[in-house]
Design an enzyme around this catalytic site. Structure first.
Site, PDB file in Angstrom:
ATOM      1  N   ASN A 162       0.804  -1.232   0.000  1.00 27.47           N
ATOM      2  CA  ASN A 162       0.000   0.000   0.000  1.00 27.47           C
ATOM      3  C   ASN A 162       0.833   1.277   0.000  1.00 27.47           C
ATOM      4  OD1 ASN A 162       0.753  -0.754   2.676  1.00 27.47           O
ATOM      5  ND2 ASN A 162      -0.822   0.584   3.517  1.00 27.47           N
ATOM      6  N   GLU A 260       3.700  -5.147  12.415  1.00 31.64           N
ATOM      7  CA  GLU A 260       2.740  -4.044  12.301  1.00 31.64           C
ATOM      8  C   GLU A 260       1.642  -4.524  11.372  1.00 31.64           C
ATOM      9  OE1 GLU A 260       0.395  -1.500  11.185  1.00 31.64           O
ATOM     10  OE2 GLU A 260       1.973  -0.847   9.813  1.00 31.64           O
ATOM     11  N   CYS A 294      -3.420   1.195   6.607  1.00 35.63           N
ATOM     12  CA  CYS A 294      -3.845   0.478   7.810  1.00 35.63           C
ATOM     13  C   CYS A 294      -4.409   1.416   8.872  1.00 35.63           C
ATOM     14  CB  CYS A 294      -2.688  -0.330   8.385  1.00 35.63           C
ATOM     15  SG  CYS A 294      -1.243   0.673   8.812  1.00 35.63           S
ATOM     16  N   GLU A 473       7.448   0.887  16.519  1.00 34.13           N
ATOM     17  CA  GLU A 473       8.454   1.523  15.680  1.00 34.13           C
ATOM     18  C   GLU A 473       8.494   3.006  16.014  1.00 34.13           C
ATOM     19  OE1 GLU A 473       8.488  -0.956  11.536  1.00 34.13           O
ATOM     20  OE2 GLU A 473       6.612   0.089  11.989  1.00 34.13           O
TER      21      GLU A 473
END
Length: 493
Positions: A162, A260, A294, A473
């Site tokens: 994405n 993630e 996301c 992160e």
């Protein structure tokens, strides 16, 4: 070309990508088709790599590790700045490639994706120079303890389709800044800008073997990387089901994992907000990058007495979004990534309708330029009053579909927002400071934005709760993940 990836002889790719191992590009015998989503045709050929190619790349990374890890933080920082500068000199070219590969508007890739990829290198080039160690003194025994952080070794970096370069560089930059080497496996659907990044790294003078790219399917190249015994840490961004397989496959080797994953992110809109500002931001948080982020808001809960005004304005503004050719400067929303994904997203709209939802917009005829007639386009879709039990309210759609419902009380909004297996992000819209903190603290999400969306400070931790991931992160968090902490105790005479 059919949509299962089998080539017809009439399909001629514009480029053929090669694996990048030890600073050298290697051709392969077998390739995969990579489609331009805006026209539905093959535009590139991607290596169909497997165990042998992954092993070769791991060995190259392993060989490069001793010298790279022995460089000072200042030396590694200088190299990251060189990569960033070289990337910046190719910004327009990379934006055009990212758009062709992913389907997003060129304007978005130019303004967001490529600048963020450049910034990732500059950010960690600076961050690595400002980390500190801790120490303690044990006076009774005459000893000093101090800590140091050391790079781990070869990292496996697996990135999604994405935000291809944007997210891959968010892994590469901290990984190599801290002295590790890596093998990257980008999504087979969006590999072109990663291949171009490899060329740019050579141009910038990155020592050979520090960063390697192996292209191909997740279940072949990705799985080989996950299972390789000489890859002690893995960073993955993608779907929850794939992450579950990574956890199982990596367990025998006790690998460090950073995952993630997906989200089903709520936006909670209280009745004391600035409606115009809220609607405009919710439009962006719902439909940016075709809703293929996301962090997009896919569920909007609006306080009951504001619901009618909100949805009328929200639908009216959604209808203004221009869907079309990614290279058209007026386009605000491009094509979805693939034919299969397009059908999946459309399928969730049908599920919502069967479950009682009302489609407020999104099913109108879409008129496209002739060259884009076979592209994977759909209008941004708003659905009202879908029950929370519907799959459209529980599962990640990852497309330009948002469900809008009403709520009465603060407690109800929190309960319903948390009633999914995901916990990546949330938005809260209110001018009440006390409510802001109350609601944010109770929401099960790794990031909560109030009266905004996608305001990101890379110094802050990013990641999800529940099925949205493991680990974080960010400046401190990424440096800690890509290093091992060692305590050294010195007893003095």
């Amino acid at each position: 070309m059919n949509h299962n990836g089998n080539s017809n002889h009439s399909d001629k790719p514009e480029m053929v990508i090669e694996n990048f191992i030890g600073g050298v590009f290697y051709p392969v015998k077998n390739h995969l088709d990579s489609f331009d989503p805006s026209i539905g045709k093959v535009w590139a050929k991607i290596p169909d790599s497997g165990n042998d190619e992954v092993h070769q790349a791991v060995q190259a990374a392993k060989a490069a590790f001793p010298e790279w890890s022995s460089k000072t933080p200042e030396e590694r920082s200088q190299m990251l700045y060189k990569i960033a500068d070289t990337l910046e000199s190719h910004l327009e070219e990379l934006a055009q490639m990212e758009s062709r590969d992913q389907g997003k508007p060129v304007s978005l890739a130019r303004a967001v994706d490529i600048p963020r990829a450049i910034y990732n290198f500059r950010f960690f080039a600076s961050a690595i120079l400002h980390s500190t160690n801790s120490s303690s003194i044990l006076e009774k025994v005459g000893a000093v303890n101090y800590t140091m952080r050391q790079p781990v070794g070869v990292a496996g970096l697996i990135s999604p389709w994405n935000l291809p370069l944007y997210l891959l560089t968010f892994k590469i930059a901290p990984c190599i800044a801290t002295g590790n080497t890596c093998v990257c496996k980008p999504s087979e659907m969006t590999s072109v800008t990663s291949w171009r990044l490899a060329q740019i790294m050579n141009e910038a003078g990155l020592p050979h073997g520090v960063v390697n790219f192996v292209f191909g399917y997740g279940h072949k190249a990705g799985q080989a990387l996950v299972e390789h015994p000489e890859v002690p840490l893995l960073s993955f961004t993608g779907g929850t089901a794939t992450a579950q397989n990574i956890i199982r496959s990596s367990a025998p080797n006790c690998k460090k994992l950073s995952l993630e994953l997906g989200g089903k992110n709520p936006a909670i809109v209280f009745d004391d907000i600035n409606l115009d500002e809220c609607v405009q931001t919710c439009i962006r948080s719902s439909f940016a990058n075709q809703g293929e982020i996301c962090l997009c808001s896919s569920r909007i809960y609006v306080q009951e007495n504001l619901f009618d005004k909100f949805i009328d304005k929200f639908v009216a503004e959604t209808k203004k979004i221009t869907v079309g050719a990614p290279d058209d400067p007026n386009t605000k929303m491009g094509a979805l990534i693939s034919h299969q994904h397009h059908n999946k997203v459309k399928g969730y709209v049908e599920i919502a309708k069967k479950d009682g939802g009302i489609v407020m917009c999104g099913e109108e005829e879409l008129i496209l330029p002739e060259k884009n007639k076979n592209g994977y386009f759909m209008r941004p879709t708003v659905i009202a009053n879908v029950p929370d039990s519907s799959a459209s309210m529980q599962e990640e759609i990852f497309g330009p579909v948002v469900c809008v419902s009403s709520f009465k009380t603060e407690e109800e909004a929190i309960r319903r927002a948390n009633d999914v297996k995901y916990g990546l992000a949330a938005c809260v819209w209110t001018n009440d400071v006390g409510r802001t903190h109350r609601v944010a603290q109770k929401l099960q999400a790794g990031t909560v934005w109030t009266n905004c969306w996608m305001v990101r400070d890379l110094n802050m931790p990013f990641g999800g709760m529940k099925a949205s991931g493991m680990g974080r992160e960010g400046a401190k968090e990424s440096i800690e993940y890509y290093t091992e902490s060692k305590c050294i105790c010195v007893k003095h005479c």
